[in-house]
Design a protein around this motif. Structure first.
Motif, PDB file in Angstrom:
ATOM      1  N   VAL A   1       0.829  -1.226   0.016  1.00 43.67           N
ATOM      2  CA  VAL A   1      -0.028   0.192   0.090  1.00 43.67           C
ATOM      3  C   VAL A   1       1.002   1.198   0.045  1.00 43.67           C
ATOM      4  CG1 VAL A   1      -1.897   1.209   1.129  1.00 43.67           C
ATOM      5  CG2 VAL A   1      -1.726  -1.160   1.110  1.00 43.67           C
ATOM      6  N   ILE A   2       0.568   2.165  -0.983  1.00 46.33           N
ATOM      7  CA  ILE A   2       1.407   3.428  -0.986  1.00 46.33           C
ATOM      8  C   ILE A   2       0.785   4.597  -0.472  1.00 46.33           C
ATOM      9  CG2 ILE A   2       2.521   4.889  -2.764  1.00 46.33           C
ATOM     10  CD1 ILE A   2       3.457   2.148  -3.207  1.00 46.33           C
ATOM     11  N   LYS A   3       1.799   5.284   0.481  1.00 48.43           N
ATOM     12  CA  LYS A   3       1.471   6.275   1.099  1.00 48.43           C
ATOM     13  C   LYS A   3       1.211   7.461   0.217  1.00 48.43           C
ATOM     14  CE  LYS A   3       3.984   5.032   5.149  1.00 48.43           C
ATOM     15  NZ  LYS A   3       5.025   5.451   6.304  1.00 48.43           N
ATOM     16  N   PRO A   4       0.210   8.476   0.331  1.00 45.24           N
ATOM     17  CA  PRO A   4      -0.686   8.506   1.435  1.00 45.24           C
ATOM     18  C   PRO A   4      -1.867   7.658   1.216  1.00 45.24           C
ATOM     19  CG  PRO A   4      -0.634  10.562  -0.048  1.00 45.24           C
ATOM     20  CD  PRO A   4       0.403   9.844  -0.386  1.00 45.24           C
ATOM     21  N   PHE A   5      -2.387   7.158   1.888  1.00 48.61           N
ATOM     22  CA  PHE A   5      -3.454   6.232   1.745  1.00 48.61           C
ATOM     23  C   PHE A   5      -4.815   6.501   2.801  1.00 48.61           C
ATOM     24  CE2 PHE A   5      -0.280   3.870   4.480  1.00 48.61           C
ATOM     25  CZ  PHE A   5      -1.124   3.760   5.542  1.00 48.61           C
ATOM     26  N   ALA A   6      -5.986   6.247   2.359  1.00 50.24           N
ATOM     27  CA  ALA A   6      -7.068   6.368   3.154  1.00 50.24           C
ATOM     28  C   ALA A   6      -6.960   5.164   4.081  1.00 50.24           C
ATOM     29  CB  ALA A   6      -8.435   6.300   2.448  1.00 50.24           C
ATOM     30  N   THR A   7      -7.324   5.565   5.600  1.00 52.10           N
ATOM     31  CA  THR A   7      -7.198   4.601   6.342  1.00 52.10           C
ATOM     32  C   THR A   7      -8.327   3.270   6.359  1.00 52.10           C
ATOM     33  OG1 THR A   7      -8.542   5.965   7.986  1.00 52.10           O
ATOM     34  CG2 THR A   7      -5.871   5.914   8.297  1.00 52.10           C
ATOM     35  N   ALA A   8      -9.364   3.887   5.836  1.00 54.35           N
ATOM     36  CA  ALA A   8     -10.604   3.252   5.433  1.00 54.35           C
ATOM     37  C   ALA A   8     -10.081   2.013   4.271  1.00 54.35           C
ATOM     38  CB  ALA A   8     -11.658   3.747   4.896  1.00 54.35           C
ATOM     39  N   GLU A   9      -9.380   2.406   3.381  1.00 52.92           N
ATOM     40  CA  GLU A   9      -8.813   1.339   2.246  1.00 52.92           C
ATOM     41  C   GLU A   9      -7.798   0.508   2.847  1.00 52.92           C
ATOM     42  OE1 GLU A   9      -5.984   1.440  -1.742  1.00 52.92           O
ATOM     43  OE2 GLU A   9      -6.473   3.201  -0.713  1.00 52.92           O
ATOM     44  N   LEU A  10      -6.949   1.125   4.063  1.00 50.25           N
ATOM     45  CA  LEU A  10      -5.902  -0.131   4.597  1.00 50.25           C
ATOM     46  C   LEU A  10      -6.693  -1.019   5.468  1.00 50.25           C
ATOM     47  CD1 LEU A  10      -3.200  -0.621   5.288  1.00 50.25           C
ATOM     48  CD2 LEU A  10      -3.250   0.870   7.126  1.00 50.25           C
ATOM     49  N   VAL A  11      -7.833  -0.629   6.214  1.00 48.67           N
ATOM     50  CA  VAL A  11      -8.754  -1.648   7.053  1.00 48.67           C
ATOM     51  C   VAL A  11      -9.279  -2.297   5.976  1.00 48.67           C
ATOM     52  CG1 VAL A  11     -10.530  -1.605   8.430  1.00 48.67           C
ATOM     53  CG2 VAL A  11      -8.853   0.076   8.842  1.00 48.67           C
ATOM     54  N   ALA A  12      -9.771  -2.052   4.923  1.00 49.83           N
ATOM     55  CA  ALA A  12     -10.535  -2.938   4.122  1.00 49.83           C
ATOM     56  C   ALA A  12      -9.216  -4.138   3.597  1.00 49.83           C
ATOM     57  CB  ALA A  12     -11.098  -2.475   2.766  1.00 49.83           C
ATOM     58  N   ARG A  13      -8.139  -3.756   3.225  1.00 46.09           N
ATOM     59  CA  ARG A  13      -6.992  -4.479   2.871  1.00 46.09           C
ATOM     60  C   ARG A  13      -6.599  -5.455   4.012  1.00 46.09           C
ATOM     61  NH1 ARG A  13      -4.048  -3.151  -1.892  1.00 46.09           N
ATOM     62  NH2 ARG A  13      -4.863  -1.162  -3.007  1.00 46.09           N
ATOM     63  N   ILE A  14      -6.494  -5.282   5.175  1.00 42.11           N
ATOM     64  CA  ILE A  14      -6.582  -5.860   6.074  1.00 42.11           C
ATOM     65  C   ILE A  14      -7.544  -7.003   6.143  1.00 42.11           C
ATOM     66  CG2 ILE A  14      -6.297  -6.310   8.863  1.00 42.11           C
ATOM     67  CD1 ILE A  14      -5.173  -3.421   8.918  1.00 42.11           C
ATOM     68  N   ARG A  15      -8.911  -6.655   6.172  1.00 44.25           N
ATOM     69  CA  ARG A  15      -9.841  -7.688   5.914  1.00 44.25           C
ATOM     70  C   ARG A  15      -9.540  -8.594   4.958  1.00 44.25           C
ATOM     71  NH1 ARG A  15     -13.196  -3.045   7.094  1.00 44.25           N
ATOM     72  NH2 ARG A  15     -13.938  -3.066   5.179  1.00 44.25           N
ATOM     73  N   ALA A  16      -9.120  -8.317   3.746  1.00 48.51           N
ATOM     74  CA  ALA A  16      -8.943  -8.913   2.550  1.00 48.51           C
ATOM     75  C   ALA A  16      -7.837  -9.972   2.761  1.00 48.51           C
ATOM     76  CB  ALA A  16      -8.920  -8.141   1.328  1.00 48.51           C
ATOM     77  N   VAL A  17      -6.791  -9.684   3.324  1.00 53.51           N
ATOM     78  CA  VAL A  17      -5.667 -10.687   3.449  1.00 53.51           C
ATOM     79  C   VAL A  17      -6.030 -11.659   4.756  1.00 53.51           C
ATOM     80  CG1 VAL A  17      -3.805  -9.461   2.822  1.00 53.51           C
ATOM     81  CG2 VAL A  17      -4.492  -9.333   5.158  1.00 53.51           C
ATOM     82  N   LEU A  18      -6.859 -11.183   5.601  1.00 55.08           N
ATOM     83  CA  LEU A  18      -7.348 -12.101   6.771  1.00 55.08           C
ATOM     84  C   LEU A  18      -8.388 -13.184   6.161  1.00 55.08           C
ATOM     85  CD1 LEU A  18      -7.672  -9.609   9.768  1.00 55.08           C
ATOM     86  CD2 LEU A  18      -5.782 -11.398   9.157  1.00 55.08           C
ATOM     87  N   ARG A  19      -9.196 -12.593   5.223  1.00 51.62           N
ATOM     88  CA  ARG A  19     -10.380 -13.293   4.548  1.00 51.62           C
ATOM     89  C   ARG A  19      -9.479 -14.573   3.873  1.00 51.62           C
ATOM     90  NH1 ARG A  19     -13.059  -8.803   3.142  1.00 51.62           N
ATOM     91  NH2 ARG A  19     -12.252  -9.027   0.770  1.00 51.62           N
ATOM     92  N   ARG A  20      -8.346 -14.158   3.262  1.00 50.09           N
ATOM     93  CA  ARG A  20      -7.548 -15.353   2.279  1.00 50.09           C
ATOM     94  C   ARG A  20      -6.792 -16.215   3.112  1.00 50.09           C
ATOM     95  NH1 ARG A  20      -6.287 -10.630  -0.822  1.00 50.09           N
ATOM     96  NH2 ARG A  20      -3.992 -10.277  -0.034  1.00 50.09           N
ATOM     97  N   SER A  21      -6.406 -15.534   4.456  1.00 52.94           N
ATOM     98  CA  SER A  21      -5.709 -16.590   5.255  1.00 52.94           C
ATOM     99  C   SER A  21      -6.728 -17.696   5.861  1.00 52.94           C
ATOM    100  CB  SER A  21      -4.880 -15.803   6.339  1.00 52.94           C
ATOM    101  OG  SER A  21      -5.940 -15.189   7.155  1.00 52.94           O
ATOM    102  N   ALA A  22      -7.883 -17.114   6.020  1.00 53.16           N
ATOM    103  CA  ALA A  22      -8.916 -18.046   6.608  1.00 53.16           C
ATOM    104  C   ALA A  22      -9.583 -18.736   5.564  1.00 53.16           C
ATOM    105  CB  ALA A  22     -10.087 -17.286   7.560  1.00 53.16           C
ATOM    106  N   ARG A  23      -9.131 -18.677   4.590  1.00 53.35           N
ATOM    107  CA  ARG A  23      -9.706 -19.383   3.344  1.00 53.35           C
ATOM    108  C   ARG A  23     -11.138 -18.746   2.997  1.00 53.35           C
ATOM    109  NH1 ARG A  23      -6.588 -22.855   5.948  1.00 53.35           N
ATOM    110  NH2 ARG A  23      -8.122 -23.856   6.917  1.00 53.35           N
ATOM    111  N   GLN A  24     -11.638 -17.848   3.378  1.00 55.17           N
ATOM    112  CA  GLN A  24     -13.074 -17.061   2.835  1.00 55.17           C
ATOM    113  C   GLN A  24     -13.086 -16.389   1.971  1.00 55.17           C
ATOM    114  OE1 GLN A  24     -15.635 -18.583   4.498  1.00 55.17           O
ATOM    115  NE2 GLN A  24     -14.689 -20.030   5.831  1.00 55.17           N
ATOM    116  N   ALA A  25     -13.871 -16.117   0.842  1.00 52.04           N
ATOM    117  CA  ALA A  25     -13.830 -15.469  -0.190  1.00 52.04           C
ATOM    118  C   ALA A  25     -14.578 -14.095  -0.208  1.00 52.04           C
ATOM    119  CB  ALA A  25     -14.707 -16.269  -1.343  1.00 52.04           C
ATOM    120  N   SER A  26     -15.348 -14.182   0.954  1.00 55.43           N
ATOM    121  CA  SER A  26     -16.162 -12.664   1.169  1.00 55.43           C
ATOM    122  C   SER A  26     -16.095 -12.444   2.517  1.00 55.43           C
ATOM    123  CB  SER A  26     -17.689 -13.112   0.583  1.00 55.43           C
ATOM    124  OG  SER A  26     -18.192 -13.969   1.751  1.00 55.43           O
TER     125      SER A  26
END
Length: 218
Positions: free
Chosen positions: A99-124
């Protein structure tokens, strides 16, 4: 969920910790390579946010060190470096996102949720495990079509088990993850929370492996 933040900028670090708290995420914040953990494992953190330009060294070195130790925790690089070479080096070096700075914190939190979904093998955003439906962001749980009311700790316990469905999660790991900012939860207290959770989602949903831990059955 518990996040490791490695970022030297005071204003950005404070803003990120505040944004994570709003999302119900706890975090540990370090500002130098020397202060970062020598190893990172899933018993400690769910995700790492890693700056590359640190006062006493490069985040690339930490990334390489952790991945050489077979660290499986998702790592998101946050940096002002925007060159293609840097992005390739980060991703090829084991980062899960860049993630390139500057970024919106809301986008970063969404990206965190996305990688956690992948690590939990969930697609949504809706984790479906048999009759159970878990929505981590809204902290909503359904069994069949019925809403299940859980306490914050019961929900966190369910989420930790749901990250590895069918896999036995050791008691020590659960105890540490349910109390990430202090001493691990006492095992007797953990057993009470497991009992309460079982009662609400079905006694057969959580399997006990005596002397080891618990597994969520799909």
């Amino acid at each position: 969920m518990h996040i490791l933040l490695i970022e030297d900028d005071l204003d950005l670090g404070r803003a990120l910790q505040a944004a994570l708290r709003v999302e119900g995420l706890t975090s540990e914040w370090q500002r130098r390579v020397a202060d970062a953990p020598g190893s990172v494992d899933a018993a400690q953190f769910d995700c790492v946010l890693l700056d590359l330009a640190l006062p006493d060294g490069s985040g690339f070195a930490l990334l390489a060190q952790w991945r050489a130790q077979q660290c499986a925790v998702p790592i998101i690089v946050i940096t002002a470096r925007c060159a293609v070479e840097d992005r390739l080096a980060g991703l090829d070096g084991g980062a899960d996102d860049f993630v390139i700075k500057p970024f919106a914190t809301a986008e970063l939190v969404a990206r965190i949720r996305a990688v956690l979904r992948r690590s939990a093998r969930q697609a949504s955003e809706r984790w479906v495990l048999g009759e159970l439906v878990i929505e981590p962001r809204s902290r909503r749980v359904e069994r069949g079509r019925d809403k299940v009311d859980l306490s914050p700790r019961e929900f966190q316990l369910l989420l930790e088990l749901a990250r590895e469905p069918g896999t036995v999660v050791p008691k020590g790991q659960l105890a540490q993850r349910l109390e990430p900012l202090g001493e691990p939860l006492d095992f007797s207290a953990l057993e009470v929370h497991v009992s309460n959770l079982r009662r609400k989602i079905g006694t057969a949903s959580i399997r006990t492996v005596r002397g080891v831990g618990y597994a969520l059955e799909g």
